[in-house]
Structure formats: structure tokens, C-alpha cells
Design a protein around this motif. Structure first.
Motif, PDB file in Angstrom:
ATOM      1  N   ARG A  85       0.834  -1.196   0.000  1.00 63.10           N
ATOM      2  CA  ARG A  85       0.000   0.000   0.000  1.00 63.10           C
ATOM      3  C   ARG A  85       0.871   1.249   0.000  1.00 63.10           C
ATOM      4  O   ARG A  85       0.606   2.224  -0.700  1.00 63.10           O
ATOM      5  CB  ARG A  85      -0.923  -0.017   1.222  1.00 63.10           C
ATOM      6  CG  ARG A  85      -1.893   1.163   1.219  1.00 63.10           C
ATOM      7  CD  ARG A  85      -2.899   1.043   2.329  1.00 63.10           C
ATOM      8  NE  ARG A  85      -2.206   0.808   3.587  1.00 63.10           N
ATOM      9  CZ  ARG A  85      -2.631  -0.040   4.525  1.00 63.10           C
ATOM     10  NH1 ARG A  85      -3.736  -0.701   4.360  1.00 63.10           N
ATOM     11  NH2 ARG A  85      -1.944  -0.207   5.625  1.00 63.10           N
ATOM     12  N   THR A  86       1.955   1.182   0.789  1.00 53.39           N
ATOM     13  CA  THR A  86       2.850   2.335   0.844  1.00 53.39           C
ATOM     14  C   THR A  86       3.517   2.580  -0.507  1.00 53.39           C
ATOM     15  O   THR A  86       3.669   3.720  -0.941  1.00 53.39           O
ATOM     16  CB  THR A  86       3.885   2.123   1.957  1.00 53.39           C
ATOM     17  OG1 THR A  86       3.174   1.901   3.175  1.00 53.39           O
ATOM     18  CG2 THR A  86       4.788   3.320   2.118  1.00 53.39           C
ATOM     19  N   LEU A  87       3.897   1.494  -1.175  1.00 48.91           N
ATOM     20  CA  LEU A  87       4.470   1.654  -2.517  1.00 48.91           C
ATOM     21  C   LEU A  87       3.461   2.322  -3.447  1.00 48.91           C
ATOM     22  O   LEU A  87       3.802   3.205  -4.234  1.00 48.91           O
ATOM     23  CB  LEU A  87       4.865   0.290  -3.093  1.00 48.91           C
ATOM     24  CG  LEU A  87       6.160  -0.315  -2.546  1.00 48.91           C
ATOM     25  CD1 LEU A  87       6.254  -1.785  -2.922  1.00 48.91           C
ATOM     26  CD2 LEU A  87       7.355   0.441  -3.110  1.00 48.91           C
ATOM     27  N   ARG A  88       2.212   1.887  -3.326  1.00 52.03           N
ATOM     28  CA  ARG A  88       1.184   2.491  -4.182  1.00 52.03           C
ATOM     29  C   ARG A  88       1.014   3.966  -3.844  1.00 52.03           C
ATOM     30  O   ARG A  88       0.773   4.786  -4.723  1.00 52.03           O
ATOM     31  CB  ARG A  88      -0.142   1.752  -4.008  1.00 52.03           C
ATOM     32  CG  ARG A  88      -0.096   0.319  -4.504  1.00 52.03           C
ATOM     33  CD  ARG A  88      -1.444  -0.340  -4.372  1.00 52.03           C
ATOM     34  NE  ARG A  88      -2.443   0.329  -5.184  1.00 52.03           N
ATOM     35  CZ  ARG A  88      -3.728   0.340  -4.893  1.00 52.03           C
ATOM     36  NH1 ARG A  88      -4.170  -0.278  -3.832  1.00 52.03           N
ATOM     37  NH2 ARG A  88      -4.569   0.967  -5.689  1.00 52.03           N
ATOM     38  N   SER A  89       1.180   4.312  -2.569  1.00 49.35           N
ATOM     39  CA  SER A  89       1.006   5.712  -2.179  1.00 49.35           C
ATOM     40  C   SER A  89       2.077   6.590  -2.809  1.00 49.35           C
ATOM     41  O   SER A  89       1.952   7.796  -2.855  1.00 49.35           O
ATOM     42  CB  SER A  89       1.060   5.849  -0.657  1.00 49.35           C
ATOM     43  OG  SER A  89       2.405   5.877  -0.211  1.00 49.35           O
ATOM     44  N   ARG A  90       3.170   5.972  -3.292  1.00 51.68           N
ATOM     45  CA  ARG A  90       4.226   6.755  -3.936  1.00 51.68           C
ATOM     46  C   ARG A  90       4.023   6.857  -5.438  1.00 51.68           C
ATOM     47  O   ARG A  90       4.871   7.379  -6.148  1.00 51.68           O
ATOM     48  CB  ARG A  90       5.582   6.104  -3.682  1.00 51.68           C
ATOM     49  CG  ARG A  90       5.966   6.124  -2.237  1.00 51.68           C
ATOM     50  CD  ARG A  90       7.276   5.406  -2.020  1.00 51.68           C
ATOM     51  NE  ARG A  90       7.417   5.098  -0.624  1.00 51.68           N
ATOM     52  CZ  ARG A  90       8.023   4.019  -0.159  1.00 51.68           C
ATOM     53  NH1 ARG A  90       8.558   3.157  -0.994  1.00 51.68           N
ATOM     54  NH2 ARG A  90       8.102   3.803   1.129  1.00 51.68           N
TER      55      ARG A  90
END
Lengths: 312, 592
Positions: free
Chosen positions: A213-218
Motif C-alpha cells: 500500500r505504501t508503494l502504491r502511495s508513492r
């Protein structure tokens, strides 16, 4: 890492000794029976006893094993009961064929299992259910039935590929590939079926993690997340499966070699079993255990690459 | 870490048969077909010999390689002139019987050793694990061939060996279930009340393992059948009785002369195996395999048309505007639970907004909704989110990705689980910067190092090459912050950025966030449950409770004159604007 590697190698050596000891005590348990099998059912009892003596089969089992093991350390696996040639020589001739078959199958499996597993996890929906159904069929269809089907279709009906036989790569590289297409396909489909399901499951597990999810947030696109992050994180369980698959492939190769008349370890062991050529059987078992141990260590090293935490 | 590969192969099996399972199974056509095939096979394995029209070894030279459906020999004759149909029927009992032997042996051995290993642990466990790894290290067929050399052709012997070879499956299944049940309270209670170990095991444990054992049985019967047929096919079966594998070998050798003969044994084998495997799979799926759903449908369902948003957005001058946002999760077909209810928020450029509330109040869900990162099952059933002049709800993933990182960024709550364990710190930096800022590898390294230095990491060069597990929680959170601001976002959403950290580190991380926010005049949404944190660095506050905003306004005003009783309650738990200690409650934030 070095400690870990040393421990794995020691454990592997123990496994090799244990398995050879167990197999040895199994196949050499009855010396006279072996002599009778060699001489045939109508042989004279005295001749049987004499033959057993010649082959050292009347010695205590433990003594026989130590003799065998001592010779092994000198690179001597004894001589075949049937053609009296050194076992090691036969193995050296046969091993490349089996390794080519299994190695190519593993390569094909790796490529297709990753593609299918990823596709199944990424696309979902009917692609996923379709691929999963293929997985069940591929898993449930025995190797040898698949092999027969391929022979009937490509060799007999269409006549585009050779049904049987083996061409060494030194003789004709294209012939070598042709002679291996059907065997590798027959062997690979089942493995691809189950390995791709493992890849799919592992990828889906990774995709549930917080860091995704954090990767997607980037702003990293899903496709890149699947190909880079999910794949690398899923490769540890995937590689473990591949290691287990390899063992299964060695077993599958036995039947496949028999069907396609490939002169490898598998067809050797079947012929030797029918002729009770025990030194050959012992040699083959030893070879296989060594290969399995090596493959498992390689898999562990690969997992260490994929999973930095396990490198300690 | 990698020392226990065996555990990974263990199937995840549901342990309880729920009511209605059989009804649901009965509706599946595959289950019906599989059951019919298996009952037919079972029937013929008992009565096949009686029903066979000819003796399986009766030969008629006129019938050699006879085509099917052309004579008294219904399915034709084999190359010795025997009736294929009769031989198939007679062979059924051999095949099914063999599979039954293998299954019973593997259950008996695997389950009993697994039971002991799980219940008594220690020596039994170690021994069992060692044995099962040993067995799995060898290709089974080689073991069977070695046994053939010793024992000669015998279906019974080889199927007993197959049973032993498959036993590790049950060993692991049983061991894992028993270990999980052993420590349950009711088992302790049984032990305290003086029941014997055997009584306890049979009463409590068997109830639980019953279902997975039955599922595996069908599967293993299929595997055993394949192994048996394989052995017979390569010529290691018993020659006296007809067997499916033996018939296959026979017809394979006559493939060029009578191509159809091979069809019947092949079909018999494949149908029976498929029936076993499909039945097992169907039962497993019906009992609920946790891994059964896949797919990239990772975007929450957005049901509001967002067309008016752009026009309306002009009326407010805030950088981020959230209007009437509601997020719900389906509980069943007709019910759903609303976790965010008609929320309104505004954040101006360069402003720090505190979003405060207790666990489960919907703050994190609101944050994820703004980032477009709600889980796929979430339903956004009303509202608009406008960033600058761009409505975010309903944007395609591609357009959202263009905004994420460079317009909106995110700092998560739990630093350790939010860094990808398989990549170094530097590698996690790289992607976004190279794609969004168009930097070269060297440039992005340079920038990452200066950002790491900015977030007060002592040795940036070294940390750049670290893997996440080599970082402390505080360092990991700094790294995450550095990555979040690496593409110069206009809005940073920090979701409880200090909750998971040590008290001493908390203040430093807050200072860092505040410092970065001021340098860059970013907008910052700070999600927290801690009013101390809010009073420290926020310009404005929105207080959330049960998915609704109950109070919002200037921080100073709200801290001095809280109007809503809930705000008063939150405030009273903080003394004199001093940041509170980390709460002792478990972090049970609802993330659905």
C-alpha cells in the motif's frame, strides 16, 4: 552465512550416508536370493552359494556396506551384475541425458509458473479461474498419460516430432532439442500446474502486506509492484516449492525416459530393477540423493538472495 | 529462517465443517460427476469380476487387436486377443483396493505419529520431522523400484510403501492441528478434570482434524492411483492380474497397430484420478480456502458521479477539499457498515490539520480514501474529494499514480511493515524519483543521500545500502518520511506517524515533520489519537468519532474551549499540552 552453509552441507552428507545405508541394507538383505536372481530360478543350489561367495554377498551386511562405502570414497561403485562394466562408467554415460531432461523442464517450469502465477493473481476474474482449472487438470493428469497423448498427437498423427530416441547435443544441437521437446513438455505441464498455483498464492499473500500500500502511495504502478516487489518477495516460498518439484521431477523422469526411450538414469534403473542389477540400483540411488542434496543447498542460497533477512 | 521449508508445503485447511456445506456441495455439477464416477469405480471394484462378460485371461486369436464396438469384445481385443472390457472391469478392484491400502496406511502412520509429535512435542516432534524430511528427500519412484528389487512385483507391498511415502502429509497436518488445539482452554480443562490423554485426544482433537483428513484422503487416493498405474506401466506391476497400468503398457506397445486400445485404460485412470482431485478441491473450496480470491480489482467501488466536483471546488479556496465523504464495508449481501459518514474537511496550502479520534473512529479510512488506497471491498457511496482543482474520486489508477508521490504523499503508522523487506533503502527511494522527477541513477542517489541527511540519519551512505531489517523503528520511520517527501509533494498525509515508536523518538519525528512542513510549506494532515501531538504542531483540528467529524476549528480555540463532550474527554486525558506517553492499548485501528 558460512556457518549456515556448513551446517547445510553437513546435514546433506548425513542424509547421503543414511539413505545409502538404508537402501543398502534393503537391497542387499538376502545375498543368496540375489545370487539366485542372477543365475535364474533353475540354478543349482551349490552354484548359487558359490556365486554369492564370489560376489561377497555372504559377508555380514555391515561389512558389505563398509566395503561399498570405502570403495565409494575411491570413486568406485562396483561393477554391474549383468554386463560387468564399472557402475560409475554407466552412470557417467547416462547422467547427462537425465540432467538435460530435468534441467530443461525446470527452466521451462520456472518461466511458465511465474508468468501464469502472476497473471492469475494480477488479472483475477475468469483468467484466474481458467488458469486454476488448468492447474487442477495439469496436476491430476499423470505424466505418462500426458506423454502418451503427446506421442499420439505429435509423433504418430502429425508426424512432426520424433516419438522416441535421443540425439546428443554434440551430434546435432537441433536434433537434441527436437528429441527433448515432447519429453520436457510431458514432464513440465504437471509441474507448471502446481508451481504456478504456489506462485499465485505467494504473490497474493505479498500483495496484502502494508508495504505494498505504501508503494502504491508513492505512485508506483501496480504492474511494477507485481513484477518487482511481489515477485521478489514471493520468490522465497516459490523457490522452496521448486526445490521440492525438482525431487518430484527426478521421479517423473524415470517414466518419461522409459516412454521416449531416452538413455538416462531413469530407464537405466527400470532395466536394472527387472534384471536385479543391484550395484547399478545402489549407484543410481546414491547419485539421486547427492543431486537432491546439492539442489536443496542451491535453493537455500537462492532464498538467501531473495530474502535478505535469512542471510544472517 | 529458511531451515524449515517443509512447513510451507502444508496445505491450509479449514478445520470445521459448517452447516450447509453438503447442501452447497450438492449444487456443484463437478461434485455430482465426480461422485458418480467414484461410485461406479467402487461398484465395479466389488462386482467387476462377476459382471465381466469374459474371463480376463481368456484369449481368442481371432480377436487380436480387434477394433472397438465391432465384435463380442465390446471395447475390442488386446494384442494377445483378450477382451479389453472384461479386463478393465476386473482390474478396477485391484486399482481401487491399492489406493485404499495406500490411503489407510498413510493415515494410520502419519496421523498417529503427528498426533504424538503434536501432543507430546520434543523427542517425538523432532524425530517425526526428521523422518518426514528424509522421506521427502527421495523421489518416491526410486524407493518403489528399490523395494521391487527386494520384494518382487506386488501391488499390496508397493501400495504399503506408497502409504509410508505419503504419510508426511498427514504427519504435518495432524501435528499442526494438534499443536493449535493442545493449548486451547477446553483441552486444559479436560486435563485438569483428570481425563486421560487418550480420552482427551480422541474426544477433542479428532473432532477438529476430521474434516481436513477426509479432504486429504480423496487427494491422496488420486496420487496413489497414479503411482500404482505408473509402476504397472513401466513393467513393475504384478503380471498375473490385469491392471489399468499394465493394460496401458500393453496397448502402448501396440500403439501403431491398434491405436484405440490405449484409450480405455487411459480414460479409466484419468477419470478416476480427476474425480478424486476435483472432489477434494470442491470440498476444500466450499469449506473456505483463504486464498481463493485473486485479482487486481484493488480499487474501491466509487458510486458517486464526480462531475459537479470541479465546478464546486472553485467556491472553496482550500487546497484539499473533502465533502460528504462516506465509506462503508459490506457485511453481507444486504447489509453494510459505514465507517466514514458524511465527512467534510479542508486543508489549505502550508497548513497542518490534525485529524483526531480514538481507534476505529474512521480517521485512517478517511486518509486512505483521499489517497485512493481503500481496500477493494470498500464502498465510497457519497462525497467528493478535490485536490487543487482535480477531483480524486473516480480517477483512473494511472491518473492517481501521476498525483501520488508528487502531489500527495503518505507516511504510515508502522514503519517496519511498510518498507519492502527484499529491497535496500536506496532501492526503495529510486523508483519514484526516477519516474517522477526524471532523475538519473546517480542523481537520484545524490538526492536520496541528502534527504536521508535531512531526516537526521547519521551515516546516509551506509543506511542507503541497508535492508529494512537492519534499521531501528525510528530510523525506518525517518526513511519513510524521506521517501515520502522525495518528490516534493504538496500534501503529506501522516497516519499516526509516531504511535509505533519509542517515546524518546516520538518527539524527534514530530519535530522533523513540522520542520519539513515549514521548509516546503506543504499541507500536512496529521492523523493521531493524541491531543498532545495536535496542540504541539497543528494549525487546525478536526475531531472524529464513530466515522463523523464532531468538531472542527482552530487548534488554539478548540484546546481552550472544546464544545463537544468527546473533545473535552480527549483533552482531559492530556495534561498541560505535554505530549502523552504512547498508549498501552493494542493498536487496533480498523483497516478493514
Amino acid at each position: 552465512m558460512l556457518v549456515f552453509l556448513t551446517r547445510r552441507i553437513v546435514a546433506g552428507l548425513v542424509l547421503i550416508v543414511v539413505v545409502s545405508a538404508v537402501t543398502f541394507s534393503l537391497v542387499y538383505s538376502d545375498g543368496e536370493r540375489i545370487a539366485r536372481l542372477i543365475l535364474g530360478p533353475n540354478a543349482d543350489q551349490a552354484a548359487v552359494v558359490q556365486r554369492a561367495q564370489e560376489l561377497g554377498l555372504n559377508e555380514p551386511l555391515l561389512v558389505q556396506f563398509f566395503v561399498w562405502f570405502g570403495n565409494l570414497l575411491h570413486g568406485d561403485l562396483g561393477r554391474s551384475f549383468s554386463n560387468h562394466r564399472p557402475v560409475i562408467e554407466t552412470l557417467v554415460n547416462r547422467v547427462p541425458v537425465t540432467l538435460a531432461l530435468v534441467g530443461l523442464t525446470l527452466l521451462v517450469t520456472l518461466i511458465f509458473a511465474v508468468i501464469i502465477g502472476l497473471l492469475s493473481a494480477y488479472k483475477g476474474g475468469w483468467v484466474d479461474s481458467g488458469l486454476r482449472t488448468f492447474g487442477v487438470f495439469g496436476f491430476a493428469t499423470p505424466h505418462f498419460l500426458l506423454a502418451i497423448g503427446l506421442v499420439v498427437l505429435f509423433a504418430i498423427t502429425l508426424g512432426i516430432l520424433p516419438a522416441t530416441g535421443y540425439i546428443p547435443p554434440a551430434k546435432s544441437p537441433s536434433g537434441w532439442i527436437q528429441s527433448l521437446i515432447l519429453p520436457v513438455t510431458a514432464l513440465a505441464i504437471g509441474t507448471i500446474a502446481s508451481a504456478s498455483q504456489q506462485v499465485r498464492g505467494a504473490v497474493l499473500d505479498v500483495m496484502k502486506q502494508d508495504y505494498i500500500r505504501t508503494l502504491r502511495s508513492r505512485g508506483v504502478p501496480l504492474r511494477a509492484i507485481y513484477l518487482r516487489h511481489a515477485l521478489k518477495n514471493a520468490s522465497a516460498p516459490g523457490l522452496t516449492t521448486l526445490g521440492l518439484q525438482f525431487v518430484a521431477l527426478l521421479g517423473g523422469a524415470v517414466v518419461i525416459e522409459q516412454i521416449f526411450a531416452l538413455p538416462g538414469i531413469g530407464s537405466l534403473v527400470i532395466v536394472s530393477a527387472l534384471k536385479s542389477d543391484i550395484p547399478i540400483i545402489m549407484g543410481t540411488v546414491l547419485f539421486l540423493v547427492v543431486v537432491v542434496v546439492i539442489v536443496n543447498i542451491v535453493v537455500d542460497l537462492a532464498i538467501a538472495w531473495a530474502n535478505p533477512k535469512s542471510r544472517v | 529462517m529458511s531451515g524449515e521449508p517443509a512447513a510451507l508445503g502444508t496445505p491450509e485447511l479449514p478445520t470445521f465443517i459448517r452447516q450447509g456445506t453438503f447442501r452447497r456441495l450438492a449444487k456443484m455439477p463437478t461434485v455430482w460427476i465426480a461422485t458418480v464416477i467414484l461410485f461406479t469405480a467402487l461398484f465395479f471394484s466389488f462386482f467387476g469380476a462377476l459382471l465381466a462378460p469374459f474371463d480376463p485371461n481368456f484369449t481368442d486369436l481371432n480377436m487380436v487387436n480387434m477394433a472397438p464396438f465391432a465384435s463380442d469384445f465390446l471395447l475390442g481385443g488386446d494384442r494377445a486377443g483378450r477382451d479389453i472390457f472384461s479386463r478393465l472391469l476386473v482390474a478396477t478392484s485391484n486399482t481401487i483396493g491399492g489406493a485404499a491400502i495406500a490411503v489407510s496406511i498413510s493415515v494410520a502412520i502419519g496421523a498417529s505419529i503427528g498426533l504424538m509429535a503434536g501432543y507430546y512435542g520434543r523427542v517425538f516432534d523432532a524425530l517425526g520431522a526428521w523422518l518426514s524430511n528424509l522421506i521427502q528427500a527421495l523421489p518416491g519412484i526410486i524407493v518403489l523400484i528399490a523395494v521391487y528389487v527386494v520384494a518382487g512385483p506386488s501391488t499390496v507391498t508397493s501400495m504399503i510403501v506408497v502409504g509410508i511415502l505419503i504419510a508426511p502429509v498427514y504427519f504435518r497436518l495432524m501435528r499442526n492441528v494438534v499443536i493449535s488445539v493442545r493449548n486451547e482452554l477446553y483441552v486444559d480443562a479436560a486435563r485438569v478434570s483428570g481425563l486421560s490423554d487418550i480420552r482427551i485426544m480422541s474426544r477433542h482433537i479428532f473432532v477438529v482434524v476430521r474434516a481436513p483428513i477426509i479432504i486429504e484422503m480423496a487427494y491422496i487416493a488420486g496420487i496413489a492411483l497414479v503411482i500404482q498405474a505408473t509402476l504397472e506401466f513401466i513393467g513393475l506391476g504384478s503380471p498375473e492380474n490385469p491392471t489399468w497400468g499394465g493394460m496401458l503398457q500393453d496397448s502402448f506397445n501396440a500403439l501403431y497397430i491398434s491405436p484405440f486400445a490405449i484409450l480405455w485404460p487411459a480414460l479409466s485412470i484419468i477419470l478416476t484420478v480427476l474425480a478424486f482431485v476435483f472432489l477434494s478441491n470442491a470440498v476444500r473450496d466450499t469449506l473456505g480456502d483463504p486464498r481463493s480470491s485473486g485479482g487486481k480489482a484493488r480499487k474501491a467501488i466509487v458510486s458517486t458521479p464526480d462531475s459537479r466536483a470541479t465546478a464546486d471546488a472553485g467556491s472553496t479556496h482550500a487546497f484539499l477539499t473533502v465533502r460528504d465523504l462516506s465509506v462503508a464495508y459490506p457485511l453481507s449481501k444486504n447489509e453494510s457498515r459505514t465507517v466514514v459518514n458524511k465527512v467534510n474537511l479542508e486543508v489549505n496550502r502550508g497548513e497542518v490539520l490534525g485529524l483526531v479520534g480514538e481507534s476505529g473512529s474512521g480517521k485512517t479510512q478517511t486518509a486512505f480514501a483521499i489517497l485512493g488506497l481503500l481496500p477493494p471491498e470498500a464502498i465510497v457511496d457519497s462525497g467528493r474529494i478535490v485536490l487543487g482543482s482535480t477531483p480524486l474520486l473516480g480517477l483512473t489508477e494511472k491518473k492517481l499514480n501521476a498525483l501520488r508521490g508528487s502531489e500527495i504523499a503518505y507516511v504510515p503508522q508502522e514503519p517496519m511493515s511498510n518498507l519492502d523487506p527484499a529491497f535496500t533503502v536506496g532501492q526503495q527511494f529510486g523508483y519514484a524519483m526516477r519516474k517522477k522527477l526524471g532523475l538519473s541513477k546517480a542523481q537520484s542517489r545524490e538526492r536520496a543521500l541528502s534527504l536521508l541527511a535531512r531526516v537526521n540519519i547519521n551515516d546516509p551512505e551506509r543506511v542507503y545500502d541497508y535492508y529494512p531489517h537492519q534499521l531501528s523503528g525510528g530510523m525506518a520511520q525517518r526513511v519513510l518520511i524521506a521517501i515520502a517527501v522525495s518528490c516534493d509533494p504538496e500534501l503529506l498525509i501522516a497516519d499516526e506517524p509516531t504511535t509505533a515508536l519509542d517515546v524518546t523518538v516520538q518527539a524527534e519525528v514530530l519535530d522533523l515533520l513540522r520542520g519539513l512542513q515549514q521548509e516546503r510549506s506543504m499541507a500536512l494532515i496529521l492523523v493521531t489519537h493524541n491531543f498532545g501531538v495536535v496542540a504541539d504542531i497543528c494549525d487546525r483540528v478536526a475531531v472524529m468519532k464513530d466515522g463523523e467529524i464532531v468538531e472542527t476549528g482552530d487548534t488554539r480555540k478548540i484546546v481552550k474551549h472544546p464544545e463537544h463532550p468527546y473533545t473535552q474527554l480527549l483533552l482531559s486525558s492530556v495534561l498541560d499540552n505535554v505530549p502523552m506517553r504512547a498508549p498501552l492499548e493494542p493498536q487496533a485501528e480498523v483497516r478493514a
